[in-house]
Motif scaffolding. Structure first.
Motif, PDB file in Angstrom:
ATOM      1  N   ASN A   1      65.992  -8.087 106.172  1.00 48.52           N
ATOM      2  CA  ASN A   1      65.088  -9.408 106.422  1.00 48.52           C
ATOM      3  C   ASN A   1      63.818  -8.651 106.335  1.00 48.52           C
ATOM      4  N   ARG A   2      63.710  -7.345 106.999  1.00 48.66           N
ATOM      5  CA  ARG A   2      62.006  -7.034 107.223  1.00 48.66           C
ATOM      6  C   ARG A   2      61.588  -6.646 105.849  1.00 48.66           C
ATOM      7  N   LEU A   3      62.442  -6.054 104.764  1.00 56.56           N
ATOM      8  CA  LEU A   3      61.915  -6.052 103.401  1.00 56.56           C
ATOM      9  C   LEU A   3      61.353  -7.383 103.026  1.00 56.56           C
ATOM     10  N   LEU A   4      62.432  -8.230 103.024  1.00 61.74           N
ATOM     11  CA  LEU A   4      61.971  -9.567 102.314  1.00 61.74           C
ATOM     12  C   LEU A   4      60.905 -10.190 103.151  1.00 61.74           C
ATOM     13  N   SER A   5      60.698 -10.073 104.072  1.00 60.13           N
ATOM     14  CA  SER A   5      59.458 -10.857 104.678  1.00 60.13           C
ATOM     15  C   SER A   5      58.165  -9.940 104.414  1.00 60.13           C
ATOM     16  N   TYR A   6      58.509  -8.634 104.309  1.00 58.27           N
ATOM     17  CA  TYR A   6      57.281  -7.804 103.886  1.00 58.27           C
ATOM     18  C   TYR A   6      56.772  -8.291 102.649  1.00 58.27           C
ATOM     19  N   VAL A   7      57.709  -8.373 101.493  1.00 65.97           N
ATOM     20  CA  VAL A   7      57.417  -8.816 100.179  1.00 65.97           C
ATOM     21  C   VAL A   7      56.802 -10.252 100.252  1.00 65.97           C
ATOM     22  N   GLU A   8      57.188 -11.178 101.129  1.00 57.50           N
ATOM     23  CA  GLU A   8      57.059 -12.474 101.029  1.00 57.50           C
ATOM     24  C   GLU A   8      55.558 -12.571 101.626  1.00 57.50           C
ATOM     25  N   GLU A   9      55.375 -11.892 102.451  1.00 59.84           N
ATOM     26  CA  GLU A   9      53.686 -11.707 103.303  1.00 59.84           C
ATOM     27  C   GLU A   9      52.745 -11.329 102.253  1.00 59.84           C
TER      28      GLU A   9
ATOM     29  N   LYS B   1      71.719 -10.614  96.371  1.00 57.54           N
ATOM     30  CA  LYS B   1      71.072 -11.084  95.242  1.00 57.54           C
ATOM     31  C   LYS B   1      70.704 -12.709  95.781  1.00 57.54           C
ATOM     32  N   LYS B   2      71.869 -13.540  96.596  1.00 55.95           N
ATOM     33  CA  LYS B   2      71.590 -14.845  96.714  1.00 55.95           C
ATOM     34  C   LYS B   2      70.452 -14.874  97.697  1.00 55.95           C
ATOM     35  N   GLN B   3      70.441 -14.120  98.725  1.00 51.46           N
ATOM     36  CA  GLN B   3      69.339 -14.302  99.808  1.00 51.46           C
ATOM     37  C   GLN B   3      67.967 -13.967  99.124  1.00 51.46           C
ATOM     38  N   ILE B   4      68.017 -13.018  98.098  1.00 49.98           N
ATOM     39  CA  ILE B   4      66.417 -12.785  97.493  1.00 49.98           C
ATOM     40  C   ILE B   4      66.175 -13.955  96.749  1.00 49.98           C
ATOM     41  N   LEU B   5      67.247 -14.532  96.039  1.00 54.54           N
ATOM     42  CA  LEU B   5      66.629 -15.919  95.147  1.00 54.54           C
ATOM     43  C   LEU B   5      66.539 -17.056  96.221  1.00 54.54           C
ATOM     44  N   GLU B   6      66.911 -16.828  97.294  1.00 50.31           N
ATOM     45  CA  GLU B   6      66.569 -17.968  98.527  1.00 50.31           C
ATOM     46  C   GLU B   6      65.141 -17.991  98.620  1.00 50.31           C
ATOM     47  N   LYS B   7      64.673 -16.780  98.728  1.00 52.26           N
ATOM     48  CA  LYS B   7      63.350 -16.445  99.312  1.00 52.26           C
ATOM     49  C   LYS B   7      62.383 -16.557  97.959  1.00 52.26           C
ATOM     50  N   PHE B   8      62.856 -16.144  96.881  1.00 53.50           N
ATOM     51  CA  PHE B   8      62.161 -16.330  95.486  1.00 53.50           C
ATOM     52  C   PHE B   8      62.755 -16.795  94.263  1.00 53.50           C
TER      53      PHE B   8
ATOM     54  N   MET C   1      59.253  -0.740  92.191  1.00 50.83           N
ATOM     55  CA  MET C   1      60.667  -1.116  92.401  1.00 50.83           C
ATOM     56  C   MET C   1      60.925  -0.901  93.814  1.00 50.83           C
ATOM     57  N   PHE C   2      61.892  -2.031  94.450  1.00 52.14           N
ATOM     58  CA  PHE C   2      62.259  -2.216  95.820  1.00 52.14           C
ATOM     59  C   PHE C   2      63.665  -2.190  95.833  1.00 52.14           C
ATOM     60  N   THR C   3      64.094  -1.977  97.006  1.00 46.46           N
ATOM     61  CA  THR C   3      65.608  -2.337  97.309  1.00 46.46           C
ATOM     62  C   THR C   3      65.696  -2.562  98.819  1.00 46.46           C
ATOM     63  N   THR C   4      66.640  -3.409  99.284  1.00 48.50           N
ATOM     64  CA  THR C   4      66.792  -3.771 100.610  1.00 48.50           C
ATOM     65  C   THR C   4      67.555  -2.923 101.178  1.00 48.50           C
ATOM     66  N   ASN C   5      68.387  -2.030 100.795  1.00 49.84           N
ATOM     67  CA  ASN C   5      69.292  -1.076 101.395  1.00 49.84           C
ATOM     68  C   ASN C   5      69.086   0.399 100.553  1.00 49.84           C
TER      69      ASN C   5
ATOM     70  N   PHE D   1      58.432   3.355  94.616  1.00 54.39           N
ATOM     71  CA  PHE D   1      59.599   2.896  95.225  1.00 54.39           C
ATOM     72  C   PHE D   1      59.598   2.673  96.712  1.00 54.39           C
ATOM     73  N   THR D   2      59.929   1.274  96.991  1.00 53.54           N
ATOM     74  CA  THR D   2      59.725   0.970  98.317  1.00 53.54           C
ATOM     75  C   THR D   2      60.777   0.394  99.121  1.00 53.54           C
ATOM     76  N   TYR D   3      61.152   0.918 100.278  1.00 49.98           N
ATOM     77  CA  TYR D   3      62.582   0.347 101.189  1.00 49.98           C
ATOM     78  C   TYR D   3      62.270   0.187 102.595  1.00 49.98           C
ATOM     79  N   PRO D   4      63.027  -0.565 103.274  1.00 54.14           N
ATOM     80  CA  PRO D   4      63.013  -0.437 104.598  1.00 54.14           C
ATOM     81  C   PRO D   4      63.835   0.764 105.391  1.00 54.14           C
ATOM     82  N   SER D   5      63.402   1.098 106.410  1.00 56.04           N
ATOM     83  CA  SER D   5      63.979   2.490 107.007  1.00 56.04           C
ATOM     84  C   SER D   5      63.796   2.154 108.610  1.00 56.04           C
ATOM     85  N   VAL D   6      65.274   2.998 109.111  1.00 56.09           N
ATOM     86  CA  VAL D   6      65.227   3.128 110.821  1.00 56.09           C
ATOM     87  C   VAL D   6      64.227   4.237 111.016  1.00 56.09           C
TER      88      VAL D   6
END
Length: 727
Positions: free
Chosen positions: A501-509, A528-535, A598-602, A622-627
């Motif tokens: 959710n953090r990465l998807l919000s970052y991309v959306e913003e 994939k479905k979650q990404i398509l819901e956003k975009f 290129m992005f990945t959520t995981n 290459f961009t990704y979310p991280s702890v």
């Protein structure tokens, strides 16, 4: 751990010395002193065999060169030289207590101390404080609680709380809508959060969770009463004018005087007058977390402090919150525009105050910490170096435990330098549920302020369940998943869902007109479905998956890439072969006309495989979310290297950050749950923490957005994209 063998065994010996023996870290012993008439700072320092400077360092309200007033209570640091006055310190405590207005007991109960009982447990059993017990058992000021002691337990009058009687005719049922919070609902119905809890006792007090569709009891808004003019009271301040009232409340002078004839009778507006002001109706549908953020007014806050804090005028604040016309009261829930800036942080639409933990330390608090990690002492022969080295290499749990604990030791050193005493105990659960159960049978968890570990989910659940009986927080230092809500279990690693959710919000913003392409294997269909819901306009690349191979249509992928705008490609897979192929294809597609990111959520282990080119990842940014984020040299790395001879790995860094965060919070207010809710995000060497109660437990919501750039890994904030857009 990346440590040479000679240095490793030297360091391992240090670590196991702490593991085998329950250790206590003491910063300094303290006592208190009530200043008598005629005493000076110098005479008090001389009496306790300390320096005036050391007393000043623990009593910031006393200024150097100024006298000390009689009856002032001073905190006195003691060292080895002061041992001969330890009995006198007990007398000081007695005098301090006698000076306070104490509730008198109506009688006493005798209690014989049993094996493994603690003062905390006894106090909790009799519903009194530890100080209450010490007050009538003076020997506890000079010695520890022991088995067989006979204690006098004071009994006090207990005033039973009156049952709240609710007239159902005055209330209605309200259904929670999406995005609504407790604060927005309280504001909508003009009640405090406490009132909402009284009306709905079934609401959890340990979490702020609300479910969509949940039913709540709230005051009625409908009926005849609301059709009549609605007024509020307003107390006239000094120098108030008709012009100012018209500007603030939208009411002209003649209308105001018709509603309040005393204005004309007394010859104008007078300070202290209580006037009737018509309250404008608000649109309740406008109050939601999509449009506003909320703040609960604290005691002693003023109009001036609020307007300065929120960078907003009082007129604007009253316009948003008309009930302020009747005066500012603690417990009010105020709304502000969602984009409002100021000296605060926002968590789930609620404004929280920023607190500097280091500046807020209370040295009187003495945290008690328990580490329960699998050091596998049952599998190691310390005398056989080769076997030990081989065992550590083959057992990742041991490598993680040693890393976490070595970092924790540096955190204990750091908190000691701040003047905080910590009681620490370390136990080896051997990564074995039976050993864990045996420990829980022998060790009383009552009295601990926090437990760090174990690593395995089965033992973690067992410990957290037992610790819940004593309301002791248990922190999972490594990723763990337990399909059950345990309210005292803190997940220090942000979950995959939080990171996604953090990465998807970052991309959306930060997205403007970029072309989005999604590549996902069968195992990541949900993602994939979650990404398509956003975009929803995103383009999909279909993978041909067989038992042994996965085929990618190169021409099909390159045809989806735009030459007019930048291409943002999501790659969702745990297959290193797919990652290698896709990153290679995308890298070769980059030219003067085609830009690809290129992005990945995981970012799972497959992305770290040796066959994947870091050069390609860098070219693709290459961009990704991280702890956690990449760590540069800082005070922690220098302290770690000085103690252990090598730079810390990410486990040691995480061990330091988790332990230091817990200790600072406990040193500020000896209640991890309360502090976590109060202060919001905390950040240290390479990790940050933002604990929030959820259906799963208390989950860390904090994370970073990381990016490969110029053959290194950097943290992104969103400003980089704005800068690129400007160019």
């Amino acid at each position: 751990m990346g440590i040479n063998m000679n240095q490793f065994f030297k360091n391992t010996a240090l670590v196991f010395l702490f593991v085998l023996v329950s250790c206590k870290v003491f910063a300094q012993k303290l006592t208190t002193h009530a200043v008598k008439k005629g005493e000076t700072l110098e005479s008090i320092a001389k009496h306790y065999k300390v320096t005036p400077y050391s007393i000043l360092s623990f009593n910031k309200e006393i200024k150097k060169g100024e006298g000390v007033k009689p009856n002032t209570i001073l905190v006195i640091p003691l060292d080895a030289k002061a041992s001969d006055i330890s009995t006198n310190s007990t007398k000081v405590v007695e005098k301090v207590e006698k000076a306070e207005d104490q509730e008198k007991p109506i009688g006493f109960t005798s209690h014989k101390v049993r094996k493994r009982e603690t003062l905390f447990g006894i106090a909790k059993r009799y519903r009194i404080t530890e100080d209450d017990i010490k007050r009538y058992n003076k020997e506890l000021y000079a010695q520890q609680l022991k088995k067989g002691m006979r204690l006098q337990i004071p009994k006090y009058r207990r005033v039973e709380k009156k049952e709240v009687v609710i007239n159902e005719a005055d209330f209605e049922t309200y259904t929670v809508s999406p995005s609504e919070t407790r604060w927005s609902i309280a504001h909508k119905f003009e009640i405090t959060l406490d009132s909402l809890l009284v009306l709905n006792p079934e609401l959890s007090k340990s979490t702020d969770y609300l479910a969509e569709g949940q039913s709540l009891r709230v005051p009625k808004r409908g009926g005849v009463v609301l059709e009549e003019p609605n007024y509020v009271s307003y107390k006239v301040p000094a120098k108030e004018t008709f012009y100012n009232m018209e500007k603030n409340f939208g009411i002209k002078a003649d209308e105001l005087m018709k509603l309040n004839p005393e204005i004309k009778e007394r010859g104008g507006l007078k300070e202290g007058m209580v006037l009737r002001i018509p309250q404008k109706k608000k649109d309740p549908e406008a109050v939601n977390t999509e449009n506003f953020i909320f703040y609960e007014v604290k005691p002693k806050q003023t109009e001036f402090s609020l307007t300065r804090k929120f960078n907003i005028s009082w007129t604007e604040l009253v316009t948003l919150n008309p009930k302020l016309i009747g005066g500012l009261k603690a417990g009010m829930v105020l709304k502000l525009p969602k984009n409002q800036t100021g000296d605060f942080e926002v968590r789930n639409a609620l404004i929280v105050d920023k607190i500097n933990l280091i500046d807020s330390i209370n040295v009187v608090n003495k945290p008690k910490l328990l580490f329960m990690l699998p050091f596998r002492l049952d599998k190691l022969n310390i005398k056989d170096r080769k076997t030990v080295a081989k065992t550590i290499q083959n057992r990742s749990s041991l490598k993680v435990s040693l890393g976490l604990y070595s970092g924790a030791l540096v955190a204990l050193d750091s908190i000691k330098k701040l003047g905080v005493s910590v009681d620490v105990k370390t136990l080896d659960n051997q990564l074995n549920i039976n050993t864990t159960r045996q420990i829980l049978t022998e060790e009383s968890l009552a009295g601990y302020n926090a437990i760090i570990g174990p690593l395995d989910a089965v033992s973690l659940k067992e410990v957290a369940t037992k610790a819940r009986m004593y309301d002791v927080p248990v922190l999972a230092p490594a990723p763990a998943k337990i399909n059950e809500q345990i309210p005292n279990l803190y997940y220090t690693y942000s979950s995959e869902e939080v990171l996604r959710n953090r990465l998807l919000s970052y991309v959306e913003e930060n997205r403007t007109n970029q072309n989005i392409v999604v590549i996902a294997d069968a195992k990541n269909e949900v993602v994939k479905k979650q990404i398509l819901e956003k975009f929803p306009e995103a383009k999909i690349v279909t993978l041909k998956e067989e038992k042994k191979n996965v085929a990618i249509n190169i021409d099909g992928l390159t045809r989806l890439l735009s030459e007019d705008v930048e291409n943002w490609v999501f790659l969702e897979t745990g297959n290193f072969k797919i990652i290698s192929s896709v990153s290679s294809i995308l890298n070769s597609s980059i030219n003067e006309e085609v830009m690809v990111k290129m992005f990945t959520t995981n970012k799972n282990k497959a992305f770290d495989n040796d066959v994947i080119s870091n050069s390609h990842l860098s070219n693709l940014r290459f961009t990704y979310p991280s702890v956690y984020k990449e760590m540069s040299s800082n005070s922690f790395t220098r302290m770690y290297k000085k103690r252990f001879g090598e730079n810390p790995d990410r486990y040691a860094t995480r061990g330091f950050d988790i332990t230091y965060d817990v200790l600072l919070k406990l040193a500020y207010k000896n209640n991890l749950k309360a502090v976590s809710q109060e202060i919001g995000v905390t950040e240290y060497t390479a990790n940050k923490f933002d604990y929030e109660s959820t259906e799963a437990g208390v989950v860390n919501q904090a994370s970073y957005i990381m990016c490969f750039q110029d053959m290194s890994i950097k943290e992104l904030t969103g400003e980089e994209i704005k800068d690129e857009t400007k160019k």
